[in-house]
Scaffold this motif. Structure first.
Motif, PDB file in Angstrom:
ATOM      1  N   ALA A   2     -41.744  63.634  36.885  1.00 30.44           N
ATOM      2  CA  ALA A   2     -41.084  64.934  36.883  1.00 30.44           C
ATOM      3  C   ALA A   2     -39.700  64.853  36.255  1.00 30.44           C
ATOM      4  N   TYR A   3     -39.331  65.947  35.647  1.00 30.41           N
ATOM      5  CA  TYR A   3     -38.012  66.139  35.054  1.00 30.41           C
ATOM      6  C   TYR A   3     -37.286  67.116  35.978  1.00 30.41           C
ATOM      7  N   SER A   4     -36.339  66.623  36.755  1.00 32.92           N
ATOM      8  CA  SER A   4     -35.701  67.450  37.780  1.00 32.92           C
ATOM      9  C   SER A   4     -34.331  67.939  37.345  1.00 32.92           C
ATOM     10  N   PHE A   5     -34.008  69.137  37.811  1.00 35.95           N
ATOM     11  CA  PHE A   5     -32.700  69.730  37.585  1.00 35.95           C
ATOM     12  C   PHE A   5     -32.369  70.604  38.783  1.00 35.95           C
ATOM     13  N   ALA A   6     -31.115  70.974  38.889  1.00 35.26           N
ATOM     14  CA  ALA A   6     -30.695  71.798  40.027  1.00 35.26           C
ATOM     15  C   ALA A   6     -29.946  73.027  39.542  1.00 35.26           C
ATOM     16  N   VAL A   7     -30.039  74.065  40.354  1.00 37.59           N
ATOM     17  CA  VAL A   7     -29.273  75.291  40.139  1.00 37.59           C
ATOM     18  C   VAL A   7     -28.617  75.643  41.461  1.00 37.59           C
ATOM     19  N   VAL A  76     -35.833  76.418  47.320  1.00 36.79           N
ATOM     20  CA  VAL A  76     -34.560  77.128  47.466  1.00 36.79           C
ATOM     21  C   VAL A  76     -34.080  76.943  48.904  1.00 36.79           C
ATOM     22  N   VAL A  77     -32.927  76.293  49.034  1.00 38.56           N
ATOM     23  CA  VAL A  77     -32.324  76.052  50.342  1.00 38.56           C
ATOM     24  C   VAL A  77     -30.893  76.557  50.282  1.00 38.56           C
ATOM     25  N   GLY A  78     -30.629  77.636  51.006  1.00 35.93           N
ATOM     26  CA  GLY A  78     -29.296  78.215  50.944  1.00 35.93           C
ATOM     27  C   GLY A  78     -28.973  78.643  49.531  1.00 35.93           C
ATOM     28  N   ASP A  79     -27.863  78.159  49.028  1.00 41.46           N
ATOM     29  CA  ASP A  79     -27.393  78.524  47.695  1.00 41.46           C
ATOM     30  C   ASP A  79     -27.741  77.502  46.619  1.00 41.46           C
ATOM     31  N   CYS A  80     -28.751  76.651  46.869  1.00 37.17           N
ATOM     32  CA  CYS A  80     -29.116  75.676  45.841  1.00 37.17           C
ATOM     33  C   CYS A  80     -30.622  75.465  45.800  1.00 37.17           C
ATOM     34  N   ALA A  81     -31.073  74.935  44.679  1.00 41.66           N
ATOM     35  CA  ALA A  81     -32.488  74.603  44.500  1.00 41.66           C
ATOM     36  C   ALA A  81     -32.605  73.448  43.519  1.00 41.66           C
ATOM     37  N   VAL A  82     -33.504  72.534  43.819  1.00 41.39           N
ATOM     38  CA  VAL A  82     -33.847  71.466  42.891  1.00 41.39           C
ATOM     39  C   VAL A  82     -35.270  71.756  42.424  1.00 41.39           C
ATOM     40  N   LEU A  83     -35.425  71.876  41.120  1.00 40.94           N
ATOM     41  CA  LEU A  83     -36.715  72.233  40.525  1.00 40.94           C
ATOM     42  C   LEU A  83     -37.169  71.113  39.601  1.00 40.94           C
ATOM     43  N   SER A  84     -38.481  70.958  39.465  1.00 40.24           N
ATOM     44  CA  SER A  84     -39.021  69.872  38.650  1.00 40.24           C
ATOM     45  C   SER A  84     -40.097  70.388  37.709  1.00 40.24           C
ATOM     46  N   VAL A  85     -39.985  69.951  36.456  1.00 41.80           N
ATOM     47  CA  VAL A  85     -40.904  70.326  35.390  1.00 41.80           C
ATOM     48  C   VAL A  85     -41.651  69.062  34.955  1.00 41.80           C
ATOM     49  N   ALA A  86     -42.911  69.204  34.592  1.00 39.79           N
ATOM     50  CA  ALA A  86     -43.676  68.075  34.068  1.00 39.79           C
ATOM     51  C   ALA A  86     -43.016  67.567  32.784  1.00 39.79           C
ATOM     52  N   PHE A  87     -42.852  66.252  32.667  1.00 40.37           N
ATOM     53  CA  PHE A  87     -42.215  65.678  31.482  1.00 40.37           C
ATOM     54  C   PHE A  87     -42.890  66.136  30.191  1.00 40.37           C
ATOM     55  N   SER A  88     -44.182  66.291  30.218  1.00 42.44           N
ATOM     56  CA  SER A  88     -44.902  66.676  29.000  1.00 42.44           C
ATOM     57  C   SER A  88     -44.569  68.090  28.538  1.00 42.44           C
TER      58      SER A  88
END
Length: 124
Positions: A2-7, A76-88
């Motif tokens: 997974a390719y993870s990022f946060a907002v 989504v937890v409170g004011d943040c979220a970590v999301l993951s996209v398939a590397f491909s």
């Protein structure tokens, strides 16, 4: 893989060099809080563009789906979220995902590319 990022919304560091440590600390403070309406709206928009699916670890096809976990709203937890996209799928979907994130004016951190985008509404 997974390719993870946060907002996140709310406070943010002034400088990119501070973003990783800031987010780690901020994320801990969000534990147990209800999901932010801003991030719920963001995730809903992402799901319109890229629907999720039921994840079965034994039958996951990295080439068939964008998201590597579901339900996405559960990230989504409170004011943040970590999301993951398939590397491909990263090269084909991240430009559009960033556009959608930008419309919601939230902060963004990408650990793989070492990118931090601070919302224009950020408070230091």
């Amino acid at each position: 893989m997974a390719y993870s990022f946060a907002v996140w919304c709310g406070e943010a560091p002034e400088f990119a060099e501070q973003a990783d440590d800031f987010f780690s600390s901020f994320e801990v403070k969000q534990e147990g809080l209800p999901p932010s309406p801003i991030l719920q709206s963001l995730v809903a928009d992402l799901l319109v563009e890229y629907p999720e699916h039921d994840i079965d670890d034994n039958d996951f096809d990295d080439d068939a789906w964008i998201w590597t976990d579901a339900p996405l709203m559960g990230n989504v937890v409170g004011d943040c979220a970590v999301l993951s996209v398939a590397f491909s799928k990263v090269d084909s979907v991240m430009p559009n995902i960033l556009e959608i994130i930008g419309r919601h004016n939230v902060h963004f951190i990408d650990w793989q590319q070492k990118v931090f985008i601070r919302s224009s509404f950020a408070s230091p």
